[in-house]
Design an enzyme around this catalytic site. Structure first.
Site, PDB file in Angstrom:
ATOM      1  N   SER A  84       0.799  -1.233   0.000  1.00 36.09           N
ATOM      2  CA  SER A  84       0.000   0.000   0.000  1.00 36.09           C
ATOM      3  C   SER A  84       0.824   1.273   0.000  1.00 36.09           C
ATOM      4  O   SER A  84       0.252   2.366  -0.130  1.00 36.09           O
ATOM      5  CB  SER A  84      -0.955   0.002   1.188  1.00 36.09           C
ATOM      6  N   LYS A  87       0.158   3.732  -2.775  1.00 35.34           N
ATOM      7  CA  LYS A  87      -0.838   4.804  -2.718  1.00 35.34           C
ATOM      8  C   LYS A  87      -0.199   6.188  -2.641  1.00 35.34           C
ATOM      9  O   LYS A  87      -0.872   7.191  -2.916  1.00 35.34           O
ATOM     10  CB  LYS A  87      -1.784   4.571  -1.540  1.00 35.34           C
ATOM     11  N   SER A 332      -6.286   3.298   4.203  1.00 42.34           N
ATOM     12  CA  SER A 332      -5.638   2.568   3.112  1.00 42.34           C
ATOM     13  C   SER A 332      -6.663   1.858   2.231  1.00 42.34           C
ATOM     14  O   SER A 332      -6.569   0.655   1.958  1.00 42.34           O
ATOM     15  CB  SER A 332      -4.631   1.545   3.669  1.00 42.34           C
TER      16      SER A 332
END
Length: 538
Positions: A84, A87, A332
């Protein structure tokens, strides 16, 4: 000595020298860093000597946020699966390419003539990607149609999801995650069951019956007939253990609830993705129309575009992007990331596809001085293990965006260490408590099986802002989160003057790395972002 032997021996010597130089380059203080950050390399090397990283690949880079000077690096150029942390690429590109005030719109349109309370033609529900649409929002759209005096549609309800292509799942997403709510399908027309905005999912609450042998009650939120519940679970005696499993059958919206739940025990709630969210949104809206007395005569059709001349009857604007960043980054949210990639593709390339969006993101990285050819990004969220980014590239990005006009909104949306409020601390709300990083460090976490990362900003004890990135791959320990925490705490407590006085010793307030970090084991899962293990909290 034969010539060929001398050549081999000479080559071996060159290889040994090259290997030695390469090893020196992979870890420690870059040129000039001993003056700018004396003793930092010894502190971080000590933390990173943790046995849990033996045989693993770890990349670490620390730089001065203002100047960009690298103060420490270990395998900084090595590309790793970022999870993640991806991102960071997606969110910064979205702010730059869409703008902080960008909004999605969900519209109801009529194609046909109106005769009193009757629309002779089709009614269109058009989505543009809003991942925050709740059942209440669809209800308000239906109420607006009814308030306009419309009572009957002679044609069909048509769900227009043509803003994006029909690819619902990202490249190389794990097949066994298909029904997981954090791996929900991507559509421009969808529904979220809650204000975490888990688009494309439903929540199921299982409550025990009044006596052993009774079937538990199963409540679906939002209420709809699009999913079908097959309840195989049973209520058991109070002294038996709870074991409820909820899963969706592949390619369908049949959700199977099985297992046992004791009499008198608390209800349990799970979130699960639906198959084909466009149909889900259409079903919720159709129910809302019916509840407001609007009849659609010929049923529902999916995937057709509203014609150019259609009349808009109702619209729902989303929150601006700068506000959407809070649930997106704090929790997230993977669906939000993919929606933004496809929206970037539509707005910048005229095509709501992953390829178009990622191409525009790559061009944006070039404007920041990063080389997109030196990394691989195949989705927006980092669910794919095909993503490959180095910690040096993450820190370069973190330095480059600091002077963007939207930086403060984006920075505030990053999780903050040891701030208990869920929509402030996010995935870091239980980490680095009791250290100088608490309330100080802003960062983006990343988690998959054998993958962990933390990248962001922290102010050291001298008031100097640092950027850092830590990514680990292929470890077999249950978690390495508190190694990241130790790095963050060490950076927050670092002082040039203090380091000069105790050169070569570790900083005093960093957490020990021998035990899991706070929050690591609350949910029993350490291979996922803690925000993905609801109802357990980070």
């Amino acid at each position: 000595m034969p010539t060929i032997q001398r050549r081999f021996r000479h080559r071996a010597l060159l290889w040994a020298v090259a290997a030695s130089l390469a090893l020196t380059a992979t870890s420690g203080a870059p040129a000039g860093a001993d003056t700018a950050a004396p003793g930092l390399s010894e502190t971080l090397d000590h933390i990173l000597s943790d046995a849990r990283l033996d045989g693993a690949q770890a990349g670490v880079v620390v730089s001065d946020a203002e100047t960009g000077q690298m103060l420490y690096q270990r395998n900084g150029d090595g590309r790793l699966v970022p999870a993640s942390s991806t991102k960071l690429l997606t969110s910064t590109a979205a702010m730059a390419l869409l703008g902080p005030d960008y909004r999605f719109s969900t519209d109801v349109l009529a194609d046909g003539s109106r005769h009193g309370s009757v629309i002779q033609g089709d009614l269109y529900l058009r989505g543009t990607g809003d991942p925050t649409m709740l059942a209440e929002d669809y209800d308000r759209l239906a109420a607006t149609v009814a308030t306009a005096g419309i009572r009957r549609i002679t044609g069909r309800l048509v769900a227009d999801d043509t803003r994006f292509d029909s690819s619902r799942l990202g490249a190389s997403w794990a097949a066994d995650d298909e029904s997981a709510y954090y791996s929900s399908q991507i559509s421009p027309l969808t529904v979220a069951p809650d204000t975490d905005y888990d688009a494309g999912t439903v929540s199921l609450t299982v409550t025990p019956g009044s006596a052993p042998g009774d079937a538990p009650a199963v409540k679906v939120t939002p209420s709809n007939d699009y999913v079908r519940i097959e309840n195989r679970a049973t209520t058991v005696a109070t002294d038996e253990s709870r074991a409820i499993t909820i899963d969706r059958m592949h390619g369908s919206n049949t959700i199977v609830v099985s297992g046992k739940i004791p009499v008198g025990s608390a209800s349990t709630t799970s979130w699960i993705s639906v198959w084909e969210p466009t149909g889900y949104a259409a079903a919720v809206f159709a129910d809302a129309l019916a509840a407001h007395g609007v009849k659609v005569t010929r049923g529902t059709v999916l995937g057709k575009a509203a014609p150019q001349g259609a009349t808009t009857l109702a619209s729902h604007p989303s929150m601006p992007l700068k506000d959407l960043l809070t649930p997106f980054l704090k929790l997230s949210n993977n669906n939000h990331a993919e929606v933004l990639v496809k929206t970037i593709g539509y707005e910048r390339r005229g095509s709501g596809t992953w390829s178009a969006g990622l191409s525009a993101i790559a061009d944006h990285l070039r404007t920041l001085g990063l080389d997109p050819a030196a990394l691989r990004q195949v989705d927006g969220s980092g669910l794919s293990r095909m993503d490959a980014v180095s910690t040096k590239q993450f820190t370069e990005l973190l330095v480059a965006v600091r002077h963007q006009p939207w930086f403060r909104d984006w920075y505030d949306a990053l999780p903050i260490a040891c701030v208990s409020d869920r929509m402030t601390g996010g995935t870091l709300r239980s980490r680095m408590c009791g250290t100088s990083a608490a309330g100080n460090l802003h960062g983006k976490t990343g988690s998959l099986t054998g993958v962990s990362g933390l990248s962001g900003y922290v102010t050291d004890a001298d008031g100097r802002e640092l950027v850092f990135s830590v990514v680990s791959n292929n470890y077999v320990a249950s978690s390495v989160k508190n190694i990241e925490d130790a790095v963050g705490a060490a950076l927050a407590s670092y002082s040039v003057k203090g380091a000069q006085q105790r050169h070569g010793t570790a900083q005093s307030d960093r957490p020990t790395t021998g035990a899991p970090a706070a929050g690591d084991e609350q949910s029993g899962r350490t291979d996922l972002e803690c925000s993905w293990t609801k109802p357990a909290s980070c």
